[in-house]
Design an enzyme around this catalytic site. Structure first.
Site, PDB file in Angstrom:
ATOM      1  N   HIS A  27       0.835  -1.218   0.000  1.00 18.83           N
ATOM      2  CA  HIS A  27       0.000   0.000   0.000  1.00 18.83           C
ATOM      3  C   HIS A  27       0.864   1.260   0.000  1.00 18.83           C
ATOM      4  O   HIS A  27       0.447   2.294   0.520  1.00 18.83           O
ATOM      5  CB  HIS A  27      -0.956   0.045   1.205  1.00 18.83           C
TER       6      HIS A  27
ATOM      7  N   LYS B 145      16.682  20.178 -13.512  1.00 18.36           N
ATOM      8  CA  LYS B 145      15.896  18.959 -13.692  1.00 18.36           C
ATOM      9  C   LYS B 145      16.631  17.861 -14.452  1.00 18.36           C
ATOM     10  O   LYS B 145      17.323  18.113 -15.419  1.00 18.36           O
ATOM     11  CB  LYS B 145      14.595  19.286 -14.469  1.00 18.36           C
TER      12      LYS B 145
ATOM     13  N   SER C  22      15.059  19.710 -18.555  1.00 13.71           N
ATOM     14  CA  SER C  22      13.930  20.610 -18.754  1.00 13.71           C
ATOM     15  C   SER C  22      14.401  21.828 -19.529  1.00 13.71           C
ATOM     16  O   SER C  22      15.518  22.300 -19.329  1.00 13.71           O
ATOM     17  CB  SER C  22      13.381  21.033 -17.390  1.00 13.71           C
TER      18      SER C  22
ATOM     19  N   GLU D 245       9.013   7.051 -18.051  1.00 14.28           N
ATOM     20  CA  GLU D 245       7.664   7.608 -18.238  1.00 14.28           C
ATOM     21  C   GLU D 245       7.089   7.214 -19.594  1.00 14.28           C
ATOM     22  O   GLU D 245       5.907   6.885 -19.717  1.00 14.28           O
ATOM     23  CB  GLU D 245       7.703   9.136 -18.120  1.00 14.28           C
TER      24      GLU D 245
END
Ligand code: ARG
Length: 469
Positions: A162, A289, A283, A296
């Site tokens: 969880h 970044k 980025s 992804e």
């Protein structure tokens, strides 16, 4: 021959040609050209069968085979020939090329057969070969995870359920969990190849073949181990494509879960893993970044892989028995899914191999004393306390510690004994991450001994597979 108006594979009973937009709409050469190598192989086997049936002479078969070799050569050396062709589909392309090479002999090759059986046979060969290639990729991916499991052996981490800290595990155990999923994909891929492994040739358009061709010989020559059982079923069965798409969907889904873990682990909150530069991007706005785009995109592309499975299911639903042109819709989603999963597996394997782990962070998370709460209950069980009661007592220990604003490990023995007299002087001795890990010493558990055995067992399984592939 003189009555042939054009080089189409059909048209004798038509007064007018097709509408221009419709003609474009029904063409398939732009994508089914991918099946050309199989189509050429089927042509070789088919002309051999026509010789057996007394339709072609040995000399004619040799001429056709030589022409097929030249066509194959030209396809390899001159990709423009295929790219610029105005053929309607790959069968049309091949017949045109044969007629160009051989004249009227080229027109004899289609004797007794149909594009319906050709396309099904070509597509089955494609799935068999693609599944074998995908098995190598899935095995390489599981191998990359097993190698990392070996390299990271001994590093503990906080195992979660969880998304909450649960019990300590080894990082290697976590990596092997992902590897195990990919080994199941290998079984699904094998199943897809087996379901494709039946030769359709001899089924005709729907009813079989009226020439005395040897179906078994054609199958053998093409590398199939069996022939299809019913001509009507064979020209419209696409279950092998569904099976392959299901296997690809399985890989993509497993990759997507690995991607999700990897994205989380690379976040500043976890900081368990350091993204390799080669598999990250920056980025355009925020100079600091480093984004996990490889993972992804792998996660994102999974949508279209599973969609391809449902696209084909939807195409097949409600089709009448026998070949229907709807079946032409089977190829594009499957080709695309294969290409995407091929790229996804390769990129994931590379990213796994290049990932570095932040051992300090992983150890720090594993050192959270809350992760040992179950061990405390197990301690009480060893002292004869029934488990449900022990669970409750540990809850009381945790509550008392919380009330005092300290870690329960800092509670003095007398306090613990107030909660349960079963707590004794040996209590805190065995209570640490190492002992908790070592205690999980069942096959498949996270003890170092079990994990070491699991790494070896997995590597053996993968190398045996490699030897048999
Ligand atoms: N392009 C067709 C397909 O992919 C090949 C078979 C065409 N058959 C036909 N009768 N038009 O299914």
């Amino acid at each position: 021959m003189s009555e042939r108006k054009d080089d189409k594979l059909w048209g004798g009973r038509f007064d007018r040609g097709p509408d221009r937009v419709f003609d474009e709409f029904q063409r398939s050469f732009s994508f089914d050209c991918r099946l050309l190598p199989y189509e050429l192989a089927v042509n070789r086997a088919w002309t051999r069968a026509l010789e057996g049936a007394g339709i072609l002479t040995a000399a004619e078969v040799e001429q056709v085979h030589n022409a097929l070799d030249r066509i194959d050569d030209q396809i390899q050396t001159n990709p423009d020939w295929v790219a610029k062709s105005d053929a309607e589909d790959l069968h049309h392309f091949t017949e045109k090329a044969l007629v160009e090479e051989l004249g009227p002999l080229g027109w004899k090759v289609h004797t007794g057969r149909s594009r319906n059986e050709l396309v099904a046979t070509d597509f089955r060969l494609y799935v068999m070969e693609s599944s074998a290639a995908m098995q190598r990729r899935a095995a390489a991916l599981a191998g990359a995870l097993a190698d990392q499991a070996q390299a990271q052996f001994g590093v503990p981490m906080a195992g979660m359920t969880h998304m909450q800290h649960a019990q300590p595990i080894l990082l290697s155990h976590f990596l092997l969990a992902h590897a195990e999923a990919f080994t199941r994909d290998l079984a699904r891929l094998r199943h897809a190849a087996e379901s494709a492994d039946a030769c359709v040739m001899g089924s005709g358009a729907l009813s079989g073949c009226s020439f005395a061709i040897d179906r078994q010989a054609i199958a053998r020559e093409l590398g199939f181990s069996r022939i299809t059982a019913n001509s009507l079923d064979a020209v419209s069965d696409r279950d092998f494509a569904l099976d392959y798409l299901f296997a690809l969907g399985g890989i993509a889904t497993h990759l997507s879960r690995l991607a999700e873990d990897s994205v989380l682990f690379a976040s500043q909150e976890f900081a368990y893993a350091i993204l390799p530069d080669e598999y990250a991007t920056g980025s355009s706005l925020m100079p600091q970044k480093k984004n996990p785009d490889a993972w992804e995109l792998i996660r994102g592309k999974t949508g279209r892989i599973t969609a391809a499975l449902f696209a084909l299911f939807t195409t097949l639903k409600g089709l009448p028995t026998s070949y229907q042109r709807d079946l032409q819709e089977d190829k594009e989603p499957l080709f695309a899914a294969h290409d995407q999963v091929a790229a996804m597996t390769e990129i994931a394997a590379g990213a796994i191999r290049a990932t570095r782990f932040n051992e300090e962070r992983l150890r720090a998370a594993a050192a959270n004393p809350a992760l040992l709460a179950t061990e405390v209950a197990d301690y009480l069980v060893h002292k004869g306390v029934p488990f449900r009661q022990a669970h409750d007592l540990v809850g009381k220990v945790l509550r008392e510690a919380e009330r005092r604003g300290i870690s329960w490990t800092a509670l003095p023995l007398e306090e613990l004994q107030k909660i349960s007299p079963a707590f004794a002087a040996d209590f805190s001795k065995g209570l640490n991450v190492e002992a908790a890990l070592a205690a999980k010493n069942v096959p498949g558990g996270t003890s170092p001994e079990a994990v070491r055995a699991a790494i070896i067992e997995l590597q053996n399984r993968l190398s045996k597979r490699g030897a048999s592939a």
